[in-house]
Write a protein that holds these residues in place. Structure first.
Motif, PDB file in Angstrom:
ATOM      1  N   HIS A 151       4.160  -5.405  -8.685  1.00 27.40           N
ATOM      2  CA  HIS A 151       3.617  -4.527  -9.564  1.00 27.40           C
ATOM      3  C   HIS A 151       2.259  -4.492  -9.569  1.00 27.40           C
ATOM      4  O   HIS A 151       1.130  -3.425  -9.150  1.00 27.40           O
ATOM      5  N   ASN A 152       2.065  -5.209 -10.507  1.00 27.63           N
ATOM      6  CA  ASN A 152       0.048  -5.629 -10.756  1.00 27.63           C
ATOM      7  C   ASN A 152      -0.520  -5.541  -9.306  1.00 27.63           C
ATOM      8  O   ASN A 152      -2.105  -4.820  -9.293  1.00 27.63           O
ATOM      9  N   VAL A 153      -0.270  -6.284  -8.597  1.00 25.77           N
ATOM     10  CA  VAL A 153      -1.081  -6.665  -7.166  1.00 25.77           C
ATOM     11  C   VAL A 153      -1.346  -5.839  -6.273  1.00 25.77           C
ATOM     12  O   VAL A 153      -1.978  -4.940  -5.916  1.00 25.77           O
ATOM     13  N   ILE A 154      -0.065  -4.929  -6.361  1.00 28.57           N
ATOM     14  CA  ILE A 154      -0.031  -3.285  -5.715  1.00 28.57           C
ATOM     15  C   ILE A 154      -1.088  -2.083  -6.444  1.00 28.57           C
ATOM     16  O   ILE A 154      -2.472  -1.864  -5.621  1.00 28.57           O
ATOM     17  N   ILE A 155      -1.067  -1.859  -7.175  1.00 29.69           N
ATOM     18  CA  ILE A 155      -1.551  -1.402  -9.159  1.00 29.69           C
ATOM     19  C   ILE A 155      -3.343  -1.486  -7.944  1.00 29.69           C
ATOM     20  O   ILE A 155      -4.302  -0.906  -8.195  1.00 29.69           O
ATOM     21  N   LEU A 156      -3.495  -2.706  -8.214  1.00 30.03           N
ATOM     22  CA  LEU A 156      -4.635  -3.309  -8.602  1.00 30.03           C
ATOM     23  C   LEU A 156      -4.997  -2.744  -6.808  1.00 30.03           C
ATOM     24  O   LEU A 156      -6.536  -2.169  -6.563  1.00 30.03           O
ATOM     25  N   THR A 157      -4.845  -3.557  -6.011  1.00 29.07           N
ATOM     26  CA  THR A 157      -4.639  -2.953  -4.699  1.00 29.07           C
ATOM     27  C   THR A 157      -5.325  -1.664  -4.606  1.00 29.07           C
ATOM     28  O   THR A 157      -6.493  -1.081  -3.393  1.00 29.07           O
ATOM     29  N   ALA A 158      -4.484  -0.692  -4.862  1.00 31.45           N
ATOM     30  CA  ALA A 158      -4.577   0.632  -4.798  1.00 31.45           C
ATOM     31  C   ALA A 158      -5.921   1.440  -5.611  1.00 31.45           C
ATOM     32  O   ALA A 158      -6.395   2.123  -4.983  1.00 31.45           O
ATOM     33  N   VAL A 159      -6.051   0.952  -6.656  1.00 30.43           N
ATOM     34  CA  VAL A 159      -7.298   0.746  -7.189  1.00 30.43           C
ATOM     35  C   VAL A 159      -8.890   0.799  -6.747  1.00 30.43           C
ATOM     36  O   VAL A 159      -9.645   1.419  -6.054  1.00 30.43           O
ATOM     37  N   LEU A 160      -8.322  -0.840  -6.087  1.00 23.32           N
ATOM     38  CA  LEU A 160      -9.441  -1.439  -4.790  1.00 23.32           C
ATOM     39  C   LEU A 160      -9.657   0.289  -4.102  1.00 23.32           C
ATOM     40  O   LEU A 160     -11.279  -0.042  -3.364  1.00 23.32           O
ATOM     41  N   ALA A 161      -8.209   0.254  -3.262  1.00 21.31           N
ATOM     42  CA  ALA A 161      -8.963   0.909  -1.907  1.00 21.31           C
ATOM     43  C   ALA A 161      -9.365   2.425  -2.096  1.00 21.31           C
ATOM     44  O   ALA A 161     -10.303   2.314  -1.591  1.00 21.31           O
ATOM     45  N   ILE A 162      -9.235   2.530  -3.454  1.00 22.85           N
ATOM     46  CA  ILE A 162      -9.537   4.019  -3.575  1.00 22.85           C
ATOM     47  C   ILE A 162     -11.042   4.045  -3.825  1.00 22.85           C
ATOM     48  O   ILE A 162     -12.404   4.930  -3.993  1.00 22.85           O
ATOM     49  N   CYS A 163     -11.733   2.632  -4.897  1.00 23.01           N
ATOM     50  CA  CYS A 163     -13.271   2.343  -4.824  1.00 23.01           C
ATOM     51  C   CYS A 163     -13.527   2.301  -4.336  1.00 23.01           C
ATOM     52  O   CYS A 163     -14.905   2.601  -3.864  1.00 23.01           O
ATOM     53  N   ILE A 164     -13.298   1.805  -3.407  1.00 26.09           N
ATOM     54  CA  ILE A 164     -14.096   1.519  -1.699  1.00 26.09           C
ATOM     55  C   ILE A 164     -14.198   2.085  -1.091  1.00 26.09           C
ATOM     56  O   ILE A 164     -14.884   3.179   0.080  1.00 26.09           O
ATOM     57  N   GLY A 165     -12.849   3.410  -1.180  1.00 22.76           N
ATOM     58  CA  GLY A 165     -13.405   4.919  -0.251  1.00 22.76           C
ATOM     59  C   GLY A 165     -13.913   5.856  -0.700  1.00 22.76           C
ATOM     60  O   GLY A 165     -15.037   6.837  -0.092  1.00 22.76           O
ATOM     61  N   VAL A 166     -14.280   5.853  -1.888  1.00 20.69           N
ATOM     62  CA  VAL A 166     -15.069   7.176  -3.301  1.00 20.69           C
ATOM     63  C   VAL A 166     -16.734   6.058  -3.005  1.00 20.69           C
ATOM     64  O   VAL A 166     -17.891   6.976  -2.267  1.00 20.69           O
ATOM     65  N   ILE A 167     -16.910   5.188  -2.354  1.00 19.93           N
ATOM     66  CA  ILE A 167     -18.576   4.150  -2.078  1.00 19.93           C
ATOM     67  C   ILE A 167     -18.783   4.090  -1.482  1.00 19.93           C
ATOM     68  O   ILE A 167     -20.007   4.800  -0.682  1.00 19.93           O
ATOM     69  N   THR A 168     -17.645   3.883  -0.175  1.00 21.19           N
ATOM     70  CA  THR A 168     -18.111   4.291   1.795  1.00 21.19           C
ATOM     71  C   THR A 168     -18.731   6.224   1.158  1.00 21.19           C
ATOM     72  O   THR A 168     -19.455   6.189   2.150  1.00 21.19           O
TER      73      THR A 168
END
Length: 196
Positions: A151-168
């Motif tokens: 769960h922790n890895v999944i949440i971290l990965t989801a947040v990271l994906a959103i951040c990368i998407g917004v930055i892109t």
């Protein structure tokens, strides 16, 4: 002393000579500017191409070896989406003007079209690149959610994906505003001067 002489030469020049000088100055500035942009675009194609060539086998591997059904589906969809992305990026090459155009004016019109296609690709990247990528990552992660220790890895990965998407998204938006729009304006100015 030299500067005064150049000013006198300029003032004594005919309007036709001044227009020729202005055209050549605009042409040199534009070519220099376009060369930098074309190098950046080539770099983007290379980075995207290498990334996709690495990711396709990884997600194809996941289709067979990840135990979660939803993650398998997400992996298969990701492979299809990655192929679509590389085709969409590479397909733009057909708009690139060749060195063997009929005239410089023809070259300018073709370059304007090429830049507009690239600009549209960046402007619309939210819909064909960012959101599908985030969706497939979420789908893959939801498939693995049944294991509580992930769960922790999944949440971290989801947040990271959103951040990368917004930055892109914002990087693409800024590049359109700072790189493409000024160059298109210069091309339009030069076309207007050439058509006079």
């Amino acid at each position: 002393m030299m500067e005064d002489e150049l000013i006198q030469i300029w003032q004594s020049s005919s309007d036709q000579e001044r227009i020729k000088f202005e055209k050549s100055r605009l042409m040199i500035e534009l070519e220099s500017s376009l060369t930098r942009l074309h190098k950046w675009w080539k770099y983007l194609e290379l980075v995207e191409g290498v990334s996709i060539l690495i990711c396709i086998p990884v997600f194809a591997f996941y289709v067979y070896f990840v135990p979660f059904i939803l993650s398998k589906i997400a992996s298969a969809l990701t492979v299809i989406w990655l192929i679509y992305v590389i085709v969409r990026i590479v397909r733009i090459k057909k708009y690139k003007p060749s060195a063997f155009t009929e005239s410089y004016l023809d070259y300018l019109h073709k370059t304007r079209k090429y830049l507009k296609v690239q600009m549209y690709l960046l402007k619309s990247s939210l819909y064909w690149y960012i959101l599908p990528g985030i969706f497939f990552i979420f789908l893959f992660l939801v498939g693995a959610w049944e294991k509580p220790e992930t769960h922790n890895v999944i949440i971290l990965t989801a947040v990271l994906a959103i951040c990368i998407g917004v930055i892109t998204y914002y990087i693409n938006k800024r590049r359109v505003r700072k790189e493409f729009e000024p160059r298109l304006k210069k091309i339009d100015e030069l076309i207007a001067v050439m058509e006079e």
